[in-house]
Design a protein around this motif. Structure first.
Motif, short mmCIF file in Angstrom:
data_model
loop_
_atom_site.label_atom_id
_atom_site.label_comp_id
_atom_site.label_asym_id
_atom_site.label_seq_id
_atom_site.Cartn_x
_atom_site.Cartn_y
_atom_site.Cartn_z
N ILE A 27 50.31 -19.75 139.84
CA ILE A 27 51.71 -19.91 140.27
C ILE A 27 51.76 -20.56 141.65
O ILE A 27 52.52 -21.49 141.89
N TYR A 58 50.88 -24.27 141.28
CA TYR A 58 51.98 -25.03 140.65
C TYR A 58 53.11 -25.24 141.67
O TYR A 58 53.65 -26.33 141.81
N LEU A 114 44.67 -26.14 140.53
CA LEU A 114 45.13 -25.38 139.37
C LEU A 114 46.48 -25.88 138.85
O LEU A 114 46.84 -25.58 137.71
N ALA A 115 47.21 -26.63 139.67
CA ALA A 115 48.51 -27.17 139.24
C ALA A 115 48.35 -28.23 138.16
O ALA A 115 49.32 -28.67 137.55
N LYS A 116 47.11 -28.64 137.91
CA LYS A 116 46.85 -29.60 136.83
C LYS A 116 46.68 -28.88 135.49
O LYS A 116 46.51 -29.51 134.46
N SER A 117 46.70 -27.53 135.51
CA SER A 117 46.44 -26.75 134.30
C SER A 117 47.52 -26.96 133.25
O SER A 117 48.66 -27.27 133.56
N ASN A 118 47.13 -26.73 132.01
CA ASN A 118 47.97 -26.98 130.85
C ASN A 118 49.12 -25.96 130.72
O ASN A 118 48.86 -24.78 130.51
N PRO A 119 50.37 -26.40 130.79
CA PRO A 119 51.50 -25.48 130.64
C PRO A 119 51.51 -24.77 129.29
O PRO A 119 51.92 -23.61 129.21
N ALA A 120 51.04 -25.41 128.25
CA ALA A 120 51.02 -24.80 126.91
C ALA A 120 50.13 -23.56 126.89
O ALA A 120 50.32 -22.65 126.07
N TRP A 151 49.53 -21.82 129.98
CA TRP A 151 49.93 -20.93 131.07
C TRP A 151 51.31 -20.31 130.91
O TRP A 151 51.54 -19.19 131.38
N VAL A 152 52.25 -20.98 130.25
CA VAL A 152 53.55 -20.34 130.03
C VAL A 152 53.38 -19.04 129.23
O VAL A 152 53.87 -17.98 129.66
N LEU A 212 51.85 -16.17 131.42
CA LEU A 212 52.78 -15.56 132.38
C LEU A 212 53.86 -14.76 131.66
O LEU A 212 54.32 -13.72 132.14
N MET A 213 54.26 -15.24 130.48
CA MET A 213 55.25 -14.56 129.67
C MET A 213 54.72 -13.19 129.23
O MET A 213 55.41 -12.19 129.36
#
Lengths: 279, 279
Positions: free
Chosen positions: B186, B189, B219-225, B227-228, B231-232
């Motif tokens: 976080i 990002y 780490l902001a280059k990490s895959n949102p698919a 990481w979302v 975190l959820m």
């Protein structure tokens, strides 16, 4: 040539090493207000000798200031006034206040304000890195205030140690430095404080810390004696970026609180765009 | 033995490679809902073949789930019910919800909930790292819910690829993961969003970014698919740590606003204590 380096810490000694290695300097005189640093720098061979300041100036063609930026601000005006034909350079992370402090100095032309964008979270002469500076950018500020021969000498120095030169007005430098360097240090210090505050089980941090945590928290090991003065001198720019950073964290927080995972995905995809700039 | 790996991305294929290399697996069957991933994994030699799920289960002694944690949650209960004597393992970054989803499953004993603490900001089978996992910690959760033979097999697997084992209750894992991994992502990002928002001159970022910025923003280059969903699923713990992180940033902000550099120095010295834990 003979170069005096004031401040025989990580940056001063890493530079000393590269200047000798590349043949740019034949002799390095080192000064430091910590006798222990001088002793270590001598014993590791980073400097050839230590003299008092006046004698060092007399023997040198170039003097480099590599001390915390608050100490630079105190030392610079008086030191500059003492010079004859020597060139004086600093390597500090802030530039506007430093440059302003000598704007009317009769010897202003002998001073070159620079910021080589290299460092590690370590400090002291024992932390020297062999290929320091190589491939990184060195910023030279307010070059029109500098004598042509002084500028040329410093350009030659940075090229000798493998750096690329970028020229910038000192105020503009400080804005960019807040974005790409100072905020990273604040984020990392705060992350360390967060984890130390919340995670009382130090064994768990030690065991579970993955490479991701290590890399984001690395800068939190940096020396406060160096970083407090940097943030102090660049306060306005840093506060501007820090406010924006808190806004961005609050957006992520709000996504989590509201189960707004579509927007969270969007934020992360935007953050991914840093890939375009940093491979 | 024959191992099926569901999800032929970075983690799945890096694991496949190590299992073959160490002789733990003789054959790797790979499944992925992206045909492109299968094709790449086959052509790079990370997997030996791809089959449909039922056939893959039939031929395997071990099945590894290496897909985003939301997809794991959907797949796991049905997949577990299909097993005979096979062992099923996941490698996801959250553990409590995953474990809860199969708590009453008749085949619960065949499932081993794990989290190998290794990864990079990259994704896909082309991002495989050769010495992946080596020297890192693998967490095994709720081991008393697992059959003895299944647990032994997974312990053997992680030891074979050079990992150290730590045992934890799944809820405790998620608390620690929020501290030492999820908050780092976080922060990174948000740092990327901050800099992209404030620094419109991309050339300046590119030129001036020092190693410090690169490491905090990596780490902001990490895959949102990926990481979302993490975190959820770990929302409550993550929010708790994120709130603390904002508090710490606000403390630093207040020091700057009030020129309270003594307290800023103290905060940074406290942050330095992370050195005790991470060398």
């Amino acid at each position: 040539m003979t170069v005096t380096i004031i401040g025989t810490g990580l940056i001063g000694c890493s530079l000393a090493n590269r200047l000798k290695e590349t043949g740019f300097a034949k002799k390095i005189i080192g000064l430091d207000n910590k006798p222990q640093n001088i002793q270590t720098a001598l014993s590791l061979g980073w400097i050839d000798e230590s003299l008092d300041l006046d004698e060092a100036i007399k023997q040198s063609e170039l003097i480099v200031i590599a001390i915390p930026v608050d100490a630079t601000l105190q030392l610079l005006p008086g030191l500059l006034s003492k010079l004859d034909k020597q060139v004086l350079m600093d390597v500090g992370s802030t530039k506007e206040i430093i440059c302003r402090s000598v704007i009317n100095n009769i010897k202003r032309g002998r001073f070159v304000a620079t910021h080589p964008m290299w460092g590690t979270e370590k400090n002291g002469p024992e932390a020297v890195v062999k290929d320091a500076f190589e491939g990184r950018v060195a910023v030279i500020c307010d070059k029109d205030k500098t004598d042509a021969d002084a500028l040329q000498l410093i350009e030659k120095l940075y090229k000798a140690i493998g750096m690329q030169l970028v020229y910038m007005e000192s105020g503009v430098h400080d804005v960019h430095a807040a974005y790409v360097s100072h905020i990273s240090h604040i984020a990392s210090y705060a992350l360390s404080l967060t984890v130390l505050e919340k995670e009382k089980e130090e064994d768990a941090i030690f065991e579970l810390a993955s490479g991701g945590f290590e890399s984001t928290v690395r800068l939190a090991k940096s020396n406060p004696a160096m970083w407090v003065p940097i943030l102090m001198q660049n306060k306005e720019n840093v506060l501007d970026v820090l406010n924006e950073h808190i806004v961005q964290l609050r957006k992520i927080k709000s996504c989590l609180e509201k189960d707004n995972f579509t927007y969270l995905q969007e934020l992360m995809e935007n953050a991914n765009k840093i890939k375009r700039i940093l491979k």
